[in-house]
Design a protein around this motif. Structure first.
Motif, PDB file in Angstrom:
ATOM      1  N   ALA A  98       0.906  -1.150   0.002  1.00  0.00           N
ATOM      2  CA  ALA A  98       0.093  -0.064   0.042  1.00  0.00           C
ATOM      3  C   ALA A  98       0.782   1.506  -0.080  1.00  0.00           C
ATOM      4  O   ALA A  98       2.205   1.442   0.518  1.00  0.00           O
ATOM      5  CB  ALA A  98      -0.844   0.026   1.161  1.00  0.00           C
ATOM      6  N   VAL A  99       0.364   2.309  -0.478  1.00  0.00           N
ATOM      7  CA  VAL A  99       1.061   3.657  -0.781  1.00  0.00           C
ATOM      8  C   VAL A  99       1.117   4.284   0.820  1.00  0.00           C
ATOM      9  O   VAL A  99       0.129   3.959   1.653  1.00  0.00           O
ATOM     10  CB  VAL A  99       0.498   4.531  -1.694  1.00  0.00           C
ATOM     11  CG1 VAL A  99       0.307   3.910  -3.049  1.00  0.00           C
ATOM     12  CG2 VAL A  99      -1.056   4.992  -1.268  1.00  0.00           C
ATOM     13  N   THR A 100       1.977   5.306   0.973  1.00  0.00           N
ATOM     14  CA  THR A 100       1.802   5.925   2.407  1.00  0.00           C
ATOM     15  C   THR A 100       2.093   7.345   1.604  1.00  0.00           C
ATOM     16  O   THR A 100       2.762   7.975   0.874  1.00  0.00           O
ATOM     17  CB  THR A 100       3.086   5.724   3.183  1.00  0.00           C
ATOM     18  OG1 THR A 100       4.379   5.896   2.418  1.00  0.00           O
ATOM     19  CG2 THR A 100       2.975   4.064   3.615  1.00  0.00           C
ATOM     20  N   GLY A 101       1.412   8.487   2.523  1.00  0.00           N
ATOM     21  CA  GLY A 101       1.678   9.690   2.323  1.00  0.00           C
ATOM     22  C   GLY A 101       1.220  10.159   0.804  1.00  0.00           C
ATOM     23  O   GLY A 101       0.130   9.607   0.337  1.00  0.00           O
ATOM     24  N   SER A 102       1.659  11.394   0.229  1.00  0.00           N
ATOM     25  CA  SER A 102       1.115  11.648  -1.110  1.00  0.00           C
ATOM     26  C   SER A 102       2.351  12.422  -1.787  1.00  0.00           C
ATOM     27  O   SER A 102       3.539  12.395  -1.138  1.00  0.00           O
ATOM     28  CB  SER A 102       0.212  12.940  -0.728  1.00  0.00           C
ATOM     29  OG  SER A 102       0.746  14.188  -0.040  1.00  0.00           O
ATOM     30  N   GLY A 103       2.090  12.703  -3.105  1.00  0.00           N
ATOM     31  CA  GLY A 103       3.175  13.173  -3.931  1.00  0.00           C
ATOM     32  C   GLY A 103       3.216  12.373  -5.320  1.00  0.00           C
ATOM     33  O   GLY A 103       2.377  11.541  -5.463  1.00  0.00           O
ATOM     34  N   LYS A 104       4.365  12.608  -5.849  1.00  0.00           N
ATOM     35  CA  LYS A 104       4.791  11.872  -7.183  1.00  0.00           C
ATOM     36  C   LYS A 104       5.725  10.522  -6.758  1.00  0.00           C
ATOM     37  O   LYS A 104       6.362  10.626  -5.890  1.00  0.00           O
ATOM     38  CB  LYS A 104       5.274  12.888  -8.013  1.00  0.00           C
ATOM     39  CG  LYS A 104       4.377  14.056  -8.650  1.00  0.00           C
ATOM     40  CD  LYS A 104       5.300  14.844  -9.639  1.00  0.00           C
ATOM     41  CE  LYS A 104       4.162  15.804 -10.375  1.00  0.00           C
ATOM     42  NZ  LYS A 104       4.812  16.776 -11.009  1.00  0.00           N
ATOM     43  N   ASN A 105       5.435   9.807  -7.857  1.00  0.00           N
ATOM     44  CA  ASN A 105       6.532   8.597  -7.753  1.00  0.00           C
ATOM     45  C   ASN A 105       7.913   8.976  -8.100  1.00  0.00           C
ATOM     46  O   ASN A 105       7.818   9.575  -9.302  1.00  0.00           O
ATOM     47  CB  ASN A 105       5.959   7.406  -8.282  1.00  0.00           C
ATOM     48  CG  ASN A 105       6.818   6.192  -8.214  1.00  0.00           C
ATOM     49  OD1 ASN A 105       7.541   5.631  -9.194  1.00  0.00           O
ATOM     50  ND2 ASN A 105       6.602   5.574  -7.045  1.00  0.00           N
ATOM     51  N   GLY A 106       8.901   8.488  -7.672  1.00  0.00           N
ATOM     52  CA  GLY A 106      10.354   8.786  -8.076  1.00  0.00           C
ATOM     53  C   GLY A 106      10.783   7.755  -8.779  1.00  0.00           C
ATOM     54  O   GLY A 106      12.327   8.063  -9.510  1.00  0.00           O
ATOM     55  N   GLY A 107      10.241   6.886  -8.998  1.00  0.00           N
ATOM     56  CA  GLY A 107      10.919   5.712  -9.975  1.00  0.00           C
ATOM     57  C   GLY A 107      10.960   4.643  -9.340  1.00  0.00           C
ATOM     58  O   GLY A 107      10.557   4.087  -8.283  1.00  0.00           O
ATOM     59  N   LEU A 108      11.478   3.667 -10.217  1.00  0.00           N
ATOM     60  CA  LEU A 108      11.325   2.067  -9.728  1.00  0.00           C
ATOM     61  C   LEU A 108      12.558   1.158 -10.104  1.00  0.00           C
ATOM     62  O   LEU A 108      13.200   1.474 -11.238  1.00  0.00           O
ATOM     63  CB  LEU A 108      10.211   1.363 -10.466  1.00  0.00           C
ATOM     64  CG  LEU A 108       9.954  -0.206 -10.322  1.00  0.00           C
ATOM     65  CD1 LEU A 108       9.664  -0.518  -8.933  1.00  0.00           C
ATOM     66  CD2 LEU A 108       9.222  -0.638 -11.346  1.00  0.00           C
ATOM     67  N   VAL A 109      13.424   0.423  -9.101  1.00  0.00           N
ATOM     68  CA  VAL A 109      14.393  -0.315  -9.587  1.00  0.00           C
ATOM     69  C   VAL A 109      13.875  -1.740  -9.234  1.00  0.00           C
ATOM     70  O   VAL A 109      13.532  -2.031  -7.765  1.00  0.00           O
ATOM     71  CB  VAL A 109      15.723   0.001  -8.569  1.00  0.00           C
ATOM     72  CG1 VAL A 109      16.844  -0.925  -8.966  1.00  0.00           C
ATOM     73  CG2 VAL A 109      16.107   1.297  -8.933  1.00  0.00           C
ATOM     74  N   VAL A 110      14.098  -2.692  -9.958  1.00  0.00           N
ATOM     75  CA  VAL A 110      13.615  -4.300  -9.730  1.00  0.00           C
ATOM     76  C   VAL A 110      14.980  -4.909  -9.744  1.00  0.00           C
ATOM     77  O   VAL A 110      15.465  -4.980 -10.966  1.00  0.00           O
ATOM     78  CB  VAL A 110      12.627  -4.656 -10.904  1.00  0.00           C
ATOM     79  CG1 VAL A 110      12.422  -6.060 -10.666  1.00  0.00           C
ATOM     80  CG2 VAL A 110      11.430  -3.777 -10.849  1.00  0.00           C
ATOM     81  N   ASP A 111      15.389  -5.443  -8.612  1.00  0.00           N
ATOM     82  CA  ASP A 111      16.622  -6.120  -8.524  1.00  0.00           C
ATOM     83  C   ASP A 111      16.459  -7.679  -8.385  1.00  0.00           C
ATOM     84  O   ASP A 111      16.211  -8.004  -7.135  1.00  0.00           O
ATOM     85  CB  ASP A 111      17.282  -5.581  -7.397  1.00  0.00           C
ATOM     86  CG  ASP A 111      18.600  -6.149  -7.329  1.00  0.00           C
ATOM     87  OD1 ASP A 111      19.202  -7.191  -7.621  1.00  0.00           O
ATOM     88  OD2 ASP A 111      19.351  -5.795  -6.236  1.00  0.00           O
ATOM     89  N   ALA A 112      16.109  -8.551  -9.381  1.00  0.00           N
ATOM     90  CA  ALA A 112      16.000  -9.923  -9.417  1.00  0.00           C
ATOM     91  C   ALA A 112      16.995 -10.579  -8.539  1.00  0.00           C
ATOM     92  O   ALA A 112      16.700 -11.467  -7.708  1.00  0.00           O
ATOM     93  CB  ALA A 112      15.718 -10.510 -10.512  1.00  0.00           C
ATOM     94  N   ALA A 113      18.400 -10.108  -8.646  1.00  0.00           N
ATOM     95  CA  ALA A 113      19.358 -10.920  -7.907  1.00  0.00           C
ATOM     96  C   ALA A 113      19.320 -10.899  -6.410  1.00  0.00           C
ATOM     97  O   ALA A 113      19.482 -11.908  -5.763  1.00  0.00           O
ATOM     98  CB  ALA A 113      20.633 -10.710  -8.391  1.00  0.00           C
ATOM     99  N   ASP A 114      18.890  -9.552  -6.082  1.00  0.00           N
ATOM    100  CA  ASP A 114      18.680  -9.395  -4.396  1.00  0.00           C
ATOM    101  C   ASP A 114      17.038  -9.705  -4.133  1.00  0.00           C
ATOM    102  O   ASP A 114      16.899  -9.276  -2.797  1.00  0.00           O
ATOM    103  CB  ASP A 114      19.185  -7.977  -4.264  1.00  0.00           C
ATOM    104  CG  ASP A 114      20.627  -7.875  -4.404  1.00  0.00           C
ATOM    105  OD1 ASP A 114      21.264  -8.826  -4.424  1.00  0.00           O
ATOM    106  OD2 ASP A 114      21.052  -6.709  -4.805  1.00  0.00           O
TER     107      ASP A 114
END
Length: 406
Positions: A98-114
């Motif tokens: 679930a989201v918390t707070g408000s504002g814009k999303n700053g991006g995403l990193v999907v790290d499968a190895a970790d």
């Protein structure tokens, strides 16, 4: 999106399983606080079958974020700092943070190895466990501080942080991917619009005039590029580092393409570029740089140029209207030009042989799909791992579509 070395990551994911130690017990640090109880998350569903073709609708918060994928699932960020996991077989939601707070999303990193997905929204950095869909940890910065870029490699998450209203004091922070425990903080010289490259036990950042390499374990500086080596934008891939002009530049001329030695950061002989404005770059494990270049004075459709970094030559060019592209199985995948009869399709091109190749190396095109139309400004996500599929996300339609690789 900023250059992050962690976008070239392993893709070995187990299915679902119990959380590792540290997933539900956050660790506090002196420089940033880690959250208490995890936000509500739905139970995850095991998906062991292969990828399939599907179309799925996105919620408005998901559509305002970005999506990535591993060989086992699709992950989307939701504004401002939530995460959603989706089945590779159907596109259905399998877990949600679930989201918390408000504002814009700053991006995403999907790290499968970790086994982590990281998302940020200004002062908040959150991580979820890819196997269970549970929130792993959260860091919150003080007022007037913000996250500029995030990356991950070899069990460590890296974040560029700015402090103060001028955003000139920049630090590079390292956290353990499993627990969020702070490992080190170092003041760095870095450009606000640039990201992080991480591979081979080192982290690289640029401030536009020089590149700095730091030891991944301690954050200690181990190399700096020689004076006179301009590097407005740093591209990383495999074990290669390349400096180009900045895509944010308002100038009409740009410093030449320059490959750097990852150990010493000394410039290496490099192919001559076109002199056009570099907009986006990708580097294959065997040293082919795919660089999207356009005219600075009269921007148009742009061109993807293939450069052989090892043999220092430009291999081929492909005129298109999209900066979207991906590397998979020795081929380059992008969208066909809007002004061509082939428009509305995906095309894959052999990295070395180019678009004029024949036989097994010849270009291959997908069927035409509504989601691949240029008017939809579609984004392209390449799961890798031999999935045989790519995921397309048209910006105005709030959908995802899994499409077989051409």
């Amino acid at each position: 999106m900023p250059t992050v070395g962690a976008t070239v990551l392993g893709i070995l994911l187990a299915g679902c399983g119990s959380a590792r130690p540290g997933d539900s017990e956050p660790t506090s640090s002196a420089s940033a606080s880690v959250s208490g109880p995890a936000s509500p998350s739905t139970a995850s569903l095991s998906v062991n079958g292969p990828w399939h073709a599907w179309t799925a609708s996105l919620t408005a918060p998901e559509a305002s974020g970005t999506c990535g994928a591993t060989a086992h699932q699709v992950v989307c960020s939701t504004a401002p700092d939530g995460l959603v996991g989706r089945s590779r077989a159907t596109g259905a939601v399998t877990w949600r943070v679930a989201v918390t707070g408000s504002g814009k999303n700053g991006g995403l990193v999907v790290d499968a190895a970790d086994e982590r997905a990281m998302t940020s929204s200004s002062r908040v950095l959150r991580a979820a466990n890819l196997r269970t869909g549970k929130q792993a940890w959260t860091h919150r910065l003080p007022d007037e501080h913000s996250y500029l870029a995030v990356g991950a490699a070899d069990g460590v998450v890296y974040a560029l942080e700015s402090a103060g209203s001028t955003r000139r004091a920049i630090t590079l922070a390292a956290f353990r991917a499993s627990s969020g425990a702070a490992l080190w903080h170092r003041a760095v010289d870095a450009d606000l619009g640039e990201g992080i490259a991480a591979f081979g036990g080192r982290i690289y950042v640029t401030d536009g005039t020089k590149v700095t390499a730091r030891d991944a374990r301690s954050g200690t500086t181990v190399a700096t590029s020689p004076s006179g080596t301009r590097c407005p934008h740093l591209i990383a891939g495999g074990t290669y580092l390349v400096c180009t002009g900045s895509p944010l530049s308002a100038e009409d001329t740009f410093p030449p393409l320059r490959r750097l030695d990852p150990a010493t950061l000394a410039p290496l002989p490099t192919a001559e570029d076109t002199g056009m404005k570099p907009e986006r770059g990708l580097i294959s494990p065997d040293g082919v740089l795919m660089l999207f270049e356009d005219s600075a004075e009269d921007p148009g459709a742009g061109t993807w140029n293939a450069y052989d970094l090892e043999h220092r030559r430009r291999l081929w060019s492909y005129d298109t209207s999209s900066k979207q592209g991906g590397l998979v199985g020795g081929r380059f995948v992008t969208f066909t030009p809007d002004n061509d009869t082939t428009r509305g399709r995906l095309i894959s091109i052999d990295l070395h042989a180019g678009q004029d190749a024949t036989g097994a190396a010849a270009p291959r095109m997908s069927a035409r799909y509504p989601q691949t139309a240029g008017s939809g400004f579609p984004a392209l996500v390449v799961p890798g791992g031999g999935s045989g599929h790519v995921v397309v996300e048209p910006s105005p339609r709030h959908t995802l579509r899994s499409i077989p690789l051409p």
